[in-house]
Design an enzyme around this catalytic site. Structure first.
Site, PDB file in Angstrom:
ATOM      1  N   ASP A  60      24.893 -32.261  23.822  1.00 50.89           N
ATOM      2  CA  ASP A  60      24.922 -31.572  22.535  1.00 50.89           C
ATOM      3  C   ASP A  60      24.728 -30.078  22.814  1.00 50.89           C
ATOM      4  O   ASP A  60      24.474 -29.665  23.952  1.00 50.89           O
ATOM      5  CB  ASP A  60      23.870 -32.123  21.567  1.00 50.89           C
ATOM      6  CG  ASP A  60      24.229 -31.797  20.117  1.00 50.89           C
ATOM      7  OD1 ASP A  60      25.074 -30.916  19.887  1.00 50.89           O
ATOM      8  OD2 ASP A  60      23.662 -32.417  19.198  1.00 50.89           O
TER       9      ASP A  60
HETATM   10  C1  NOJ Z   1      25.090 -29.658  17.260  1.00 50.17           C
HETATM   11  C2  NOJ Z   1      25.157 -30.963  16.560  1.00 50.17           C
HETATM   12  O1  NOJ Z   1      23.980 -31.697  16.821  1.00 50.17           O
HETATM   13  C3  NOJ Z   1      26.353 -31.800  16.938  1.00 50.17           C
HETATM   14  O2  NOJ Z   1      26.410 -32.928  16.103  1.00 50.17           O
HETATM   15  C4  NOJ Z   1      27.597 -30.989  16.840  1.00 50.17           C
HETATM   16  O3  NOJ Z   1      28.724 -31.777  17.126  1.00 50.17           O
HETATM   17  C5  NOJ Z   1      27.484 -29.834  17.807  1.00 50.17           C
HETATM   18  N1  NOJ Z   1      26.361 -29.004  17.414  1.00 50.17           N
HETATM   19  C6  NOJ Z   1      28.738 -28.979  17.839  1.00 50.17           C
HETATM   20  O4  NOJ Z   1      28.852 -28.246  16.703  1.00 50.17           O
END
Ligand code: NOJ
Length: 750
Positions: A286
């Site tokens: 993430d």
């Molecule tokens: C953080 C989020 O937790 C995740 O779900 C998302 O896909 C990513 N950022 C990318 O934006």
């Protein structure tokens, strides 16, 4: 020159494969051949480049020279948050045409509940209990996204969410592992299609691996503590299904799980996902979650963080830059083997080949946005996701003959807010608001509109008088209350789940007029709605409905369609009951109406005993306000005649369960028939009920149908902390239209 050489190697490989004996060379083998030949050509820098995801916030052409060079040197495998199609095209062109090996980029984007056509937020999509429909929404999102060059989405999210304080529950399918799994499978199928290389497919991401939704206290990013039994039986379940569905990628989470951050977790990624389940795709971290290993205090510096993440099995670094800064050094120092890198790169390249990016990395170019079909599906999703929670005196459906209708509330005409969280590509100009749709349906002159509050958080009451007058001068009042989209979603957990601003006061003021009043709540949050049940006649939980919110609501409000959505999460009576979910384990002191000792019934200076002796709250009892699976209709359904094909089965038999459903009301409608089981005795304590199947059934007034479900021994399996087991013994089985279904039968597994 080298690139040409390499392309010749590809073509040679393919021709060879077919020329020898095409039947012996599957598509997988050809992909492998391509990937291997590429890998052999790559320098270590280029390999590490593939594992690096770049973010680009500067979205105006020309591309920043720094990024240009990185891509050209093959130091970027993917890009995130590149918003304009022109910039996507340019970055892809540099990678494909100017980099040494011509490896195209994965263009990743959060296409969460639609791309340009915005569907209801995910918790609403889950409320449809309609995986087919969810699949269609994902297909449309994929087609729209790819038409602008996006080839990879960070969806579906499949975190089990038992805590409505957690802001991200809006992105989930709620509390149930079976429903979540079914929605996850449908979404992956919708995004990826049968073949990733189809021009309308994009790669999907199962996220967030794993347990993220169990954040203690519902505070986003918080610690998660999940015992092995719960991890296996609840949290991992949808991920395993997604892997079986060949999901292209998995995103590791922000949370630490039992002491080890999930983006550095050897047990969950290396052991379970890659080794035990044989996952063939790649794992992306993430956002900066590799860097966060340091913030967690699990890695001492960036080198250590990169080492822990790669050893755990994270293949691509989203936005930490830790892989690009450290992996080479880790290899040179002999801390990690180059094979680890090769494995990661192989996985990433495989997805690129499967997506057909080497043939055409660019946007599909046809204008696929907001087609008539997409808008129809979006409207259908609104109709099937909006849950009717109360309908006193059958105030709904409304008659078209009402002369004047008041439309009130900060969400009645909020085209941006109704799209909900995680919308990067939807345009508010395309949203049809409740106000616009009601005016269109009734004629603008019959609608008295007054928002009452400017936005959902407005504390002032200067718009109240106008709203009260609008209501007073109307035959019926429609209140569109809820939240701005920014009050839901990531990092937006809430401790108090009441409507913000002065909305409570506005509802109260309007309710004093005694007019027939319908409240529609538009949000991604589960609010404590018990007080409103007394103040309004009807209550719809409409979620943030997306582009076609207005037209979908009109069909429901005026009875062109009957509501059929069901709650994918338990609605508590008060925040203090959280977490409260239907499939909890059995306790040694099960509560009942008889055992509930009510606070004010306790005698003064009562003898110091445990009084009622059961698991409840003195002040709020033990029941939620609305149970999982609940949702009203404009008709009523009667469930009867539950029959089982056998009463005793072996662990090889399947079991057919049938029940009769009759529409005993006056309108045609759909219901969601749900099948629950209880395993009466287990080697570990088992849940009171577990959803195992569901099916939508449409019935005319007076019509009855037999609904049929098949259970397999697999459905009775559970993990006891050490292994998967199917244990002999007795089971109860219920069929009905909520988790409180009472029509029951029994069978035994021998
Ligand atoms: C953080 C989020 O937790 C995740 O779900 C998302 O896909 C990513 N950022 C990318 O934006």
């Amino acid at each position: 020159m080298r690139k040409t050489k390499l392309h010749i190697i590809f073509i040679f490989g393919i021709i060879m494969a077919f020329a020898c004996d095409s039947s012996k060379f599957s598509k997988e083998m050809i992909t492998e051949l391509k990937v291997d030949s590429l890998l052999q050509e790559m320098t270590i820098e280029e390999k590490i480049g593939q594992m690096n995801q770049l973010m680009n916030f500067v979205d105006s052409m020309p591309l920043d020279p720094y990024f240009y060079d990185l891509i050209k040197q093959g130091k970027v495998g993917s890009a995130i948050n590149v918003f304009s199609p022109e910039m996507i095209q340019e970055m892809q062109r540099i990678a494909f045409e100017e980099s040494r090996l011509g490896i195209p980029l994965l263009i990743g984007r959060d296409v969460i509940h639609g791309y340009r056509t915005i569907f209801p937020v995910n918790i609403g999509l889950a409320a449809t209990f309609n995986p087919e429909l969810v699949m269609e929404t994902a297909q449309i999102a994929a087609m729209e996204a790819r038409s602008e060059g996006v080839n990879w989405t960070f969806a579906p999210m499949m975190d089990i969410s038992r805590d409505p304080r957690w802001g991200r529950m809006v992105e989930s399918s709620g509390e149930d592992p079976y429903l979540t799994e079914q929605i996850a499978i449908a979404s992956v199928r919708g995004f990826q299609g049968n073949d990733l290389s189809n021009k309308n497919s994009i790669a999907a991401t199962a996220k967030h691996y794993v347990g993220y939704g169990a954040a203690i206290g519902g505070r986003d990013y918080n610690t998660t503590l999940i015992p092995e039994t719960e991890l296996r039986n609840i949290y991992l379940k949808p991920f395993k299904a997604a892997v079986q569905e060949n999901v292209a990628s998995i995103m590791s989470g922000f949370n630490e799980l039992n002491g080890v951050p999930t983006s550095g977790n050897v047990y969950t990624i290396r052991n379970i996902l890659k080794s035990e389940w044989g996952f063939k795709g790649f794992v992306v971290s993430d956002w900066a979650s590799i860097k966060n290993l340091q913030v967690h205090g699990y890695a001492k510096d960036s080198l250590d963080a990169a080492q822990k993440a790669i050893q755990a099995g994270v293949d691509m670094d989203m936005c930490s830059n830790y892989y690009s800064e450290n992996l080479k050094q880790l290899i040179e120092q002999g801390i990690i083997e180059e094979e680890l890198i090769d494995d990661a790169v192989r996985r990433i390249l495989t997805v690129k080949v499967e997506l057909g990016l080497f043939e055409n990395p660019y946007a599909t170019s046809e204008n696929e946005l907001l087609t008539e079909k997409a808008l129809d599906v979006a409207k259908k999703a609104v109709i099937q996701s909006t849950v009717l929670l109360q309908n006193k005196n059958d105030v709904l459906p409304l008659s078209k003959n009402n002369k004047k209708v008041a439309v009130i509330g900060p969400l009645a005409n909020a085209p941006y807010e109704q799209m909900g969280t995680w919308v990067f590509d939807g345009n508010e100009e395309n949203s049809v608001t409740p106000l616009a749709a009601i005016q269109e349906y009734l004629g603008a002159d019959r609608v008295n509109y007054a928002p009452g509050l400017e936005i959902s958080r407005s504390l002032d009451k200067k718009g109240f008088n106008k709203a009260i007058n609008a209501a007073r001068n109307s035959d019926v009042v429609l209140l569109f209350m809820g939240d701005e989209s920014i009050l839901t979603g990531e990092a937006h957990s809430r401790a108090m789940l009441t409507l913000p601003g002065s909305q409570n006061e506005l509802i109260h003021a309007i309710s004093q007029l005694g007019k027939p009043t319908v409240l529609v709540i538009m949000t991604g949050v589960i609010h404590m709605v018990e007080p409103y049940l007394k103040e309004v006649d009807a209550l719809f939980y409409g979620w943030h409905p997306g582009t076609m919110g207005g037209p979908g609501y009109v069909d429901l409000l005026f009875g062109l369609e009957s509501p059929s959505a069901k709650l994918p999460m338990t609605f508590p009576r008060t925040e203090g009951q959280i977490p409260i979910y239907y499939n909890h384990n059995r306790t040694g002191h099960p509560p009942s109406d008889e055992s509930w000792v009510k606070m004010y019934d306790i005698p003064v200076k009562a003898w110091q005993t445990s009084l009622g002796n059961t698991s409840h709250y003195l002040d709020f009892g033990f029941e939620p306000l609305f149970e999982f699976g609940f949702g009203l209709s404009y008709t009523e359904f009667n469930y009867s005649d539950i029959k089982l094909s056998k009463n005793v089965i072996s662990n090889k038999d399947s079991l057919i369960i049938t029940a009769k459903i009759k529409n005993i009301g006056g309108v045609q409608a759909e219901d969601v028939a749900q099948l629950y089981i209880r395993d009466l005795v287990g080697s570990i304590v088992r849940p009171v009920k577990e959803l195992k199947r569901f099916k939508r059934v449409r019935l005319n007034p007076g019509e009855e149908k037999i609904v049929e479900f098949t259970l397999y021994p697999e459905d009775l399996k559970f993990h006891n902390g050490e292994q998967w087991v199917i244990e002999s013994g007795e089971f109860h089985v219920w069929v009905g239209n909520s988790s409180k279904a009472s029509l029951r039968s029994e069978f035994e597994l021998k």
